[in-house]
Design a protein around this motif. Structure first.
Motif, short mmCIF file in Angstrom:
data_model
loop_
_atom_site.label_atom_id
_atom_site.label_comp_id
_atom_site.label_asym_id
_atom_site.label_seq_id
_atom_site.Cartn_x
_atom_site.Cartn_y
_atom_site.Cartn_z
N GLY A 111 0.84 -1.19 0.00
CA GLY A 111 0.00 0.00 0.00
C GLY A 111 0.87 1.24 0.00
N GLY A 112 0.27 2.35 -0.34
CA GLY A 112 1.01 3.60 -0.33
C GLY A 112 0.52 4.55 -1.40
N HIS A 113 1.42 5.44 -1.82
CA HIS A 113 1.07 6.52 -2.73
C HIS A 113 2.22 6.67 -3.75
N ILE A 114 1.87 6.78 -5.01
CA ILE A 114 2.87 6.86 -6.08
C ILE A 114 2.64 8.14 -6.88
N ARG A 115 3.71 8.84 -7.18
CA ARG A 115 3.66 9.98 -8.10
C ARG A 115 3.80 9.41 -9.51
N LYS A 116 2.70 8.90 -10.05
CA LYS A 116 2.77 8.21 -11.33
C LYS A 116 3.22 9.12 -12.47
N GLU A 117 3.01 10.44 -12.36
CA GLU A 117 3.47 11.34 -13.42
C GLU A 117 4.99 11.39 -13.50
N ASN A 118 5.68 10.90 -12.47
CA ASN A 118 7.15 10.83 -12.51
C ASN A 118 7.66 9.61 -13.26
N CYS A 119 6.76 8.71 -13.63
CA CYS A 119 7.15 7.52 -14.37
C CYS A 119 7.37 7.89 -15.83
N ARG A 120 8.62 7.81 -16.28
CA ARG A 120 8.97 8.18 -17.66
C ARG A 120 9.06 6.97 -18.58
N ALA A 121 9.35 5.81 -17.99
CA ALA A 121 9.48 4.59 -18.80
C ALA A 121 9.13 3.39 -17.93
N ILE A 122 8.72 2.33 -18.61
CA ILE A 122 8.44 1.06 -17.95
C ILE A 122 9.24 0.02 -18.69
N ALA A 123 10.04 -0.74 -17.96
CA ALA A 123 10.90 -1.76 -18.57
C ALA A 123 10.38 -3.14 -18.22
N LEU A 124 10.21 -3.96 -19.25
CA LEU A 124 9.88 -5.37 -19.06
C LEU A 124 11.21 -6.10 -19.14
N VAL A 125 11.69 -6.61 -18.02
CA VAL A 125 13.05 -7.13 -17.90
C VAL A 125 13.01 -8.66 -17.75
N ASP A 126 13.76 -9.32 -18.62
CA ASP A 126 13.87 -10.78 -18.62
C ASP A 126 15.35 -11.10 -18.72
N ARG A 127 15.93 -11.54 -17.59
CA ARG A 127 17.38 -11.76 -17.56
C ARG A 127 17.73 -12.79 -16.50
N PRO A 128 18.91 -13.37 -16.63
CA PRO A 128 19.35 -14.25 -15.54
C PRO A 128 19.76 -13.42 -14.33
N PHE A 129 19.49 -13.96 -13.16
CA PHE A 129 19.93 -13.34 -11.92
C PHE A 129 20.37 -14.45 -10.99
N HIS A 130 21.65 -14.46 -10.67
CA HIS A 130 22.25 -15.51 -9.84
C HIS A 130 21.91 -16.90 -10.37
N GLY A 131 22.04 -17.05 -11.68
CA GLY A 131 21.89 -18.35 -12.31
C GLY A 131 20.48 -18.79 -12.64
N ARG A 132 19.49 -17.96 -12.34
CA ARG A 132 18.09 -18.31 -12.64
C ARG A 132 17.45 -17.21 -13.47
N ARG A 133 16.49 -17.60 -14.30
CA ARG A 133 15.72 -16.62 -15.05
C ARG A 133 14.92 -15.77 -14.07
N SER A 134 14.91 -14.47 -14.31
CA SER A 134 14.17 -13.52 -13.49
C SER A 134 13.40 -12.60 -14.43
N CYS A 135 12.13 -12.38 -14.14
CA CYS A 135 11.29 -11.50 -14.97
C CYS A 135 10.64 -10.46 -14.06
N SER A 136 10.73 -9.21 -14.49
CA SER A 136 10.21 -8.12 -13.66
C SER A 136 9.76 -6.96 -14.53
N VAL A 137 8.97 -6.10 -13.91
CA VAL A 137 8.50 -4.88 -14.55
C VAL A 137 9.01 -3.72 -13.71
N TRP A 138 9.81 -2.86 -14.34
CA TRP A 138 10.41 -1.73 -13.65
C TRP A 138 9.70 -0.44 -14.06
N PHE A 139 9.35 0.37 -13.08
CA PHE A 139 8.77 1.68 -13.32
C PHE A 139 9.90 2.68 -13.07
#
Length: 173
Positions: A111-139
């Protein structure tokens, strides 16, 4: 890839070369740490990731992406600063806007509050992390740093949640 943050192409090429060199040293390390050591923004590192890597979306898609993620069930939300890596597992509330904030409250520990107008890009990230596939969405904000990240959950067997992974792979904006 589109220059989401609007920086010059000459400087961008130099940053990309530094990012590639930093990734060569730490191919599955923590993006923020790699960026800091190379004197770059996290976005510079994300853009230099090898395939499948990173797909960038415009920050104006905040609402659409958030609503998609809010329908995934339990996810892992991470806020990573120089001083803390805060992890919260739960469902993302749908959210509403009031008083200049995107407010997230509900039956979730997230829960909380986000200044969504400060979001300039959203990254869909698919990469290995410590030997395992990791998928995330970065704001990402206008400095190319993560406001927060939403990760696909792992099961007891450490495998990515299959339903969330399918939905992540199908995200097409």
């Amino acid at each position: 890839m589109t220059d989401v943050l609007g920086t010059g192409s000459d400087d961008r090429a130099a940053r990309r070369e530094r990012a590639l060199a930093a990734l060569a040293e730490q191919p599955d390390g923590i993006v923020e740490a790699i960026a800091e050591q190379a004197g770059l923004a996290s976005l510079d590192i994300l853009e230099a990731l090898p395939e499948p890597g990173c797909r960038l979306l415009d920050g104006t898609l905040f609402d659409a992406v958030w609503q998609e993620l809010a329908s995934w069930g339990e996810v892992l939300l991470i806020v990573h600063t120089r001083d803390i890596v805060l992890e919260a597992a739960g469902t993302l509330p749908r959210g509403s806007e009031a008083h200049g904030w995107f407010n997230i409250h509900g039956d979730s520990p997230i829960g909380g509050h986000i200044r969504k107008e400060n979001c300039r890009a959203i990254a869909l990230v698919d990469r290995p992390f410590h030997g395992r596939r990791s998928c995330s969405v970065w704001f990402l904000n206008d400095k190319g740093e993560a406001m927060f990240k939403v990760f696909i959950r792992r099961g007891a067997d450490k495998a990515l949640n299959a339903e969330q992974l399918a939905r992540f792979e199908a995200m097409n904006y």
